[in-house]
Design a protein around this motif. Structure first.
Motif, PDB file in Angstrom:
ATOM      1  N   ARG A  51       0.836  -1.217   0.000  1.00 20.73           N
ATOM      2  CA  ARG A  51       0.000   0.000   0.000  1.00 20.73           C
ATOM      3  C   ARG A  51       0.866   1.261   0.000  1.00 20.73           C
ATOM      4  N   GLU A  52       2.067   1.149   0.539  1.00 21.90           N
ATOM      5  CA  GLU A  52       3.002   2.286   0.488  1.00 21.90           C
ATOM      6  C   GLU A  52       3.361   2.596  -0.966  1.00 21.90           C
ATOM      7  N   ARG A  53       3.493   1.536  -1.740  1.00 18.77           N
ATOM      8  CA  ARG A  53       3.810   1.716  -3.171  1.00 18.77           C
ATOM      9  C   ARG A  53       2.576   2.157  -3.936  1.00 18.77           C
ATOM     10  N   ASN A  54       1.464   1.509  -3.631  1.00 20.35           N
ATOM     11  CA  ASN A  54       0.219   1.825  -4.340  1.00 20.35           C
ATOM     12  C   ASN A  54      -0.937   1.763  -3.347  1.00 20.35           C
ATOM     13  N   PRO A  55      -1.520   2.927  -3.041  1.00 16.68           N
ATOM     14  CA  PRO A  55      -2.579   2.954  -2.028  1.00 16.68           C
ATOM     15  C   PRO A  55      -3.783   2.093  -2.412  1.00 16.68           C
ATOM     16  N   PHE A  56      -3.942   1.779  -3.692  1.00 19.18           N
ATOM     17  CA  PHE A  56      -5.085   0.982  -4.133  1.00 19.18           C
ATOM     18  C   PHE A  56      -4.772  -0.519  -4.128  1.00 19.18           C
ATOM     19  N   GLN A  58      -2.669  -2.486  -5.894  1.00 18.73           N
ATOM     20  CA  GLN A  58      -2.641  -3.173  -7.191  1.00 18.73           C
ATOM     21  C   GLN A  58      -1.219  -3.258  -7.737  1.00 18.73           C
ATOM     22  N   LEU A  67      12.159   7.103  -6.502  1.00 23.21           N
ATOM     23  CA  LEU A  67      10.819   7.407  -7.045  1.00 23.21           C
ATOM     24  C   LEU A  67       9.969   6.144  -6.996  1.00 23.21           C
ATOM     25  N   VAL A  68       8.759   6.278  -6.492  1.00 25.76           N
ATOM     26  CA  VAL A  68       7.819   5.154  -6.485  1.00 25.76           C
ATOM     27  C   VAL A  68       6.581   5.579  -7.261  1.00 25.76           C
ATOM     28  N   LEU A  69       6.234   4.825  -8.279  1.00 30.25           N
ATOM     29  CA  LEU A  69       5.068   5.144  -9.102  1.00 30.25           C
ATOM     30  C   LEU A  69       4.114   3.963  -9.153  1.00 30.25           C
ATOM     31  N   PHE A  70       2.823   4.260  -9.232  1.00 35.68           N
ATOM     32  CA  PHE A  70       1.837   3.246  -9.608  1.00 35.68           C
ATOM     33  C   PHE A  70       1.074   3.802 -10.796  1.00 35.68           C
ATOM     34  N   GLU A  71       0.052   3.108 -11.249  1.00 31.90           N
ATOM     35  CA  GLU A  71      -0.712   3.430 -12.463  1.00 31.90           C
ATOM     36  C   GLU A  71       0.108   3.090 -13.710  1.00 31.90           C
ATOM     37  N   ALA A  74       0.990   5.884 -16.132  1.00 35.21           N
ATOM     38  CA  ALA A  74       2.036   6.789 -15.649  1.00 35.21           C
ATOM     39  C   ALA A  74       3.413   6.138 -15.733  1.00 35.21           C
TER      40      ALA A  74
END
Lengths: 217, 217
Positions: A51-56, A58, A67-71, A74
């Protein structure tokens, strides 16, 4: 340090390459950027560390130099901006390629995912019916028809292959093959995407995680 | 030449500012870029002249120096790249702002729109039921809860206000107010967005097209 991507420990599709990590793998392969993969279990997806990486909760996510990205959109755009090969140099053509990325996830994908979800999360519900599936598929068909008309006889959506095509091909792969086959130019478009060597390397890489036996040709 | 945006001749929301042209208007106002508006009737949306701009027959579109764009996310990103004010200068922070734009249209918006559509396009269908609405709203609630947890006590999603917040605030406005009010920090986040002078100028501009009487405060 190589960028680190997260992916399913075991994809529910058993290696068909429909999970969204495939989009990021393909982008990395198109630009020739090696990457590491951190596999995440279904339980791990909802754990605090992920969840730290991606609050959703996934996949995929990207970690690179802090840098940490989700989506997926993006992440693919980030890769395309850092390396040549996925975005045209001309500013107007570049803006249109990004437009197709948004069109893939924001206009084409939602009805496709809605149909997909109706097949499993609606099972057992009072509204689960073939009549509803037909309604949802008609809605997808409208979008496919519109995309088919725009693509016409072109190989790709706007000039050379771009990150927009990468995203669109992957979204179309999530649609039922039956629906796609009603539009021969879209079917051929997806096949052109799948024939790219970078796609095939990415597919083989996810197969080694999710599939069994030799990579299907 | 000022950029030209398309918008509904008469928005179905009667001036609530929920149509997607509001997102583009707000972006233009944030960066101080004057623009022209070409209003399109419902019939005009599906006519060839507009399909040339957007093959999916939707608003908004952008025309500027021969470039034609559709997809709200792509248009807002284009504006944000051309003018200071909507994207941070730091490359990592910029990538995260773009990530939130994708999260808005790709993760948060689809279940919200699915619920919205279920209220009108499903009317009269065999599966139209309050039970189904509850199911769809539960799904939206999960996403709102995840977003709420990430936002916490911050004013904006990642540092200063960005194009990511602009898109997210507008997507959250499409959710039923009832659902949003269960998450006081998200409710306050949307109100913070609406309090920005640029938002208010954009809202007033769309009200003059779609509303009746003085702009509501």
């Amino acid at each position: 340090m190589r960028p680190i991507m997260t992916a399913f420990e075991k994809s529910p599709d058993g290696g068909q390459g429909l999970a969204r990590d495939m989009r990021v793998r393909w982008a990395f392969e198109e630009v020739g950027q090696p990457y590491e993969v951190r596999l995440v279990s279904f339980k791990g997806l909802k754990a605090e560390a992920h969840r730290e990486r991606n609050p959703f909760g996934q996949i995929p996510t990207l970690e690179e130099d802090g840098l940490v990205l989700f989506e997926t959109g993006a992440i693919v755009l980030r890769i395309a901006e850092q390396h040549p090969g996925l975005l045209p140099a001309d500013p107007a053509a570049r803006a249109r390629a990004i437009m197709w990325m948004f069109a893939a996830v924001s206009t084409m994908e939602p009805p496709i995912i809605e149909r997909e979800q109706a097949g499993y999360s609606d099972r057992g519900k009072s509204w689960y019916s073939t009549e509803r599936f037909a309604f949802l598929e008609e809605r997808i068909g409208v979008r496919l028809g519109e995309l088919s008309a725009r693509l016409g006889e072109n190989d790709w959506l706007d000039g050379d292959f771009s990150a927009g095509d990468l995203m669109m091909v992957m979204v179309l792969r999530r649609a039922d093959a039956r629906l796609l086959e009603e539009f021969p130019n879209l079917h051929a478009y997806v096949e052109r995407g799948k024939a790219r060597p970078a796609y095939q390397r990415a597919f083989a890489a996810q197969w080694r995680v999710n599939g069994e036996g030799p990579v299907p040709v």
